[in-house]
Design a protein around this motif. Structure first.
Motif, PDB file in Angstrom:
ATOM      1  N   VAL A 122     -90.993 -30.310-136.599  1.00 50.17           N
ATOM      2  CA  VAL A 122     -90.073 -30.943-137.429  1.00 50.17           C
ATOM      3  C   VAL A 122     -90.346 -30.728-138.899  1.00 50.17           C
ATOM      4  CG1 VAL A 122     -89.017 -33.247-138.101  1.00 50.17           C
ATOM      5  CG2 VAL A 122     -89.660 -32.755-135.694  1.00 50.17           C
ATOM      6  N   CYS A 123     -91.726 -30.969-139.233  1.00 46.02           N
ATOM      7  CA  CYS A 123     -92.165 -30.904-140.670  1.00 46.02           C
ATOM      8  C   CYS A 123     -91.854 -29.706-141.384  1.00 46.02           C
ATOM      9  CB  CYS A 123     -93.609 -30.875-140.689  1.00 46.02           C
ATOM     10  SG  CYS A 123     -94.294 -31.176-142.239  1.00 46.02           S
ATOM     11  N   VAL A 124     -91.845 -28.439-140.649  1.00 50.66           N
ATOM     12  CA  VAL A 124     -91.900 -26.988-141.081  1.00 50.66           C
ATOM     13  C   VAL A 124     -90.236 -26.734-141.592  1.00 50.66           C
ATOM     14  CG1 VAL A 124     -93.768 -26.105-139.906  1.00 50.66           C
ATOM     15  CG2 VAL A 124     -91.678 -25.991-138.625  1.00 50.66           C
ATOM     16  N   THR A 125     -89.317 -27.749-141.072  1.00 50.27           N
ATOM     17  CA  THR A 125     -88.017 -27.224-141.614  1.00 50.27           C
ATOM     18  C   THR A 125     -87.501 -28.515-142.508  1.00 50.27           C
ATOM     19  OG1 THR A 125     -87.034 -28.810-139.809  1.00 50.27           O
ATOM     20  CG2 THR A 125     -87.487 -26.342-139.142  1.00 50.27           C
ATOM     21  N   ARG A 126     -88.441 -29.280-143.000  1.00 48.64           N
ATOM     22  CA  ARG A 126     -88.062 -30.405-144.080  1.00 48.64           C
ATOM     23  C   ARG A 126     -87.293 -29.863-145.178  1.00 48.64           C
ATOM     24  NH1 ARG A 126     -91.320 -34.455-144.888  1.00 48.64           N
ATOM     25  NH2 ARG A 126     -92.578 -34.300-143.282  1.00 48.64           N
ATOM     26  N   TYR A 127     -87.830 -28.780-145.711  1.00 50.22           N
ATOM     27  CA  TYR A 127     -87.146 -28.349-146.901  1.00 50.22           C
ATOM     28  C   TYR A 127     -85.955 -27.479-146.657  1.00 50.22           C
ATOM     29  CZ  TYR A 127     -91.878 -29.881-148.663  1.00 50.22           C
ATOM     30  OH  TYR A 127     -92.981 -30.480-148.893  1.00 50.22           O
ATOM     31  N   ASP A 128     -85.591 -27.054-145.563  1.00 49.43           N
ATOM     32  CA  ASP A 128     -84.350 -26.113-145.372  1.00 49.43           C
ATOM     33  C   ASP A 128     -83.156 -26.730-145.850  1.00 49.43           C
ATOM     34  OD1 ASP A 128     -86.119 -24.680-144.231  1.00 49.43           O
ATOM     35  OD2 ASP A 128     -85.424 -24.722-142.048  1.00 49.43           O
ATOM     36  N   GLU A 129     -82.967 -27.829-145.817  1.00 46.81           N
ATOM     37  CA  GLU A 129     -81.797 -28.641-146.168  1.00 46.81           C
ATOM     38  C   GLU A 129     -81.729 -28.456-147.806  1.00 46.81           C
ATOM     39  OE1 GLU A 129     -78.998 -32.650-146.231  1.00 46.81           O
ATOM     40  OE2 GLU A 129     -80.762 -32.383-144.754  1.00 46.81           O
ATOM     41  N   VAL A 130     -82.749 -28.603-148.398  1.00 44.69           N
ATOM     42  CA  VAL A 130     -82.890 -28.536-149.905  1.00 44.69           C
ATOM     43  C   VAL A 130     -82.777 -27.129-150.361  1.00 44.69           C
ATOM     44  CG1 VAL A 130     -84.617 -28.411-151.900  1.00 44.69           C
ATOM     45  CG2 VAL A 130     -84.709 -30.524-150.212  1.00 44.69           C
TER      46      VAL A 130
END
Length: 209
Positions: free
Chosen positions: A79-87
């Motif tokens: 989950v963590c490795v996609t936390r900035y994808d929306e940004v």
């Protein structure tokens, strides 16, 4: 005969999927306990005493604490490795990307401090224990890719070329995060504020025209 074999194969596959799903559920459910106890003080029995699950249940699904810890961290990192994808996807200017990234960066540091602490604990322990070193190396690689997506998009929006390699970008931001996390855990807001300044400084030098 073929139908019987196919039916048994489907039953076996469902059993494996159910077993794996239960491992995932238990790993995530005990993650907070793992994070609070840390690597050195954690055993399956200790985890059981601090959670709603019995020692027998945990021991059935996990070989030992290393198996549980590594699985829990992999689940969290998925989950963590996609936390900035929306940004990255939503930003329309370089400044917007930098500011939104910073907010997500420090929000995660505050809300999940104990879990991030577990990650650094596990990463350090992999220097001495090779039983989960491959998991740590894989997670490090995925984290590096996550950070590079941010840097690459920032440079695209700012009309620059990356002035650092993916490895240097990751090491730099990971170092800022780790120092800020230590300040957060230690109750030193001035240290967290310094980390914010360092993060801004990182983006100031990340691209070259």
């Amino acid at each position: 005969m073929t139908q019987v074999v196919d039916r048994q194969a489907r039953i076996d596959a469902r059993a494996r999927d159910k077993f794996q799903a239960r491992r995932d559920e238990l790993a995530m459910a005990t993650l907070t306990t793992l994070a609070e106890l840390g690597y050195a003080r954690t055993s399956l029995r200790e985890i059981a005493q601090n959670s709603e699950y019995s020692h027998g249940v945990l021991h059935y699904y996990f070989t030992d604490k290393l198996d549980l810890i590594a699985h829990a961290v992999r689940q969290y990192e998925a989950v963590c490795v996609t936390r900035y994808d929306e940004v990255v996807a939503n930003a329309t200017t370089a400044d917007e990307l930098r500011d939104d990234f910073a907010e997500t960066f420090f929000a995660g540091m505050r809300s999940e401090a104990s879990i991030h602490r577990l990650w650094y604990d596990l990463r350090n322990q992999s220097m001495f224990d090779d039983s989960f070193r491959a998991d740590v190396v894989e997670i490090e690689s995925r984290r590096e890719e996550m950070i590079w997506r941010v840097v690459d998009r920032f440079c695209e929006l700012s009309g620059t070329q990356p002035a650092v390699t993916p490895a240097v970008a990751y090491i730099g931001l990971d170092g800022i995060f780790q120092r800020g996390l230590l300040s957060e855990i230690d109750g030193r807001p001035e240290g967290v504020a310094l980390a914010r300044d360092e993060l801004t400084g990182f983006f100031d030098i990340v691209g070259r025209r």
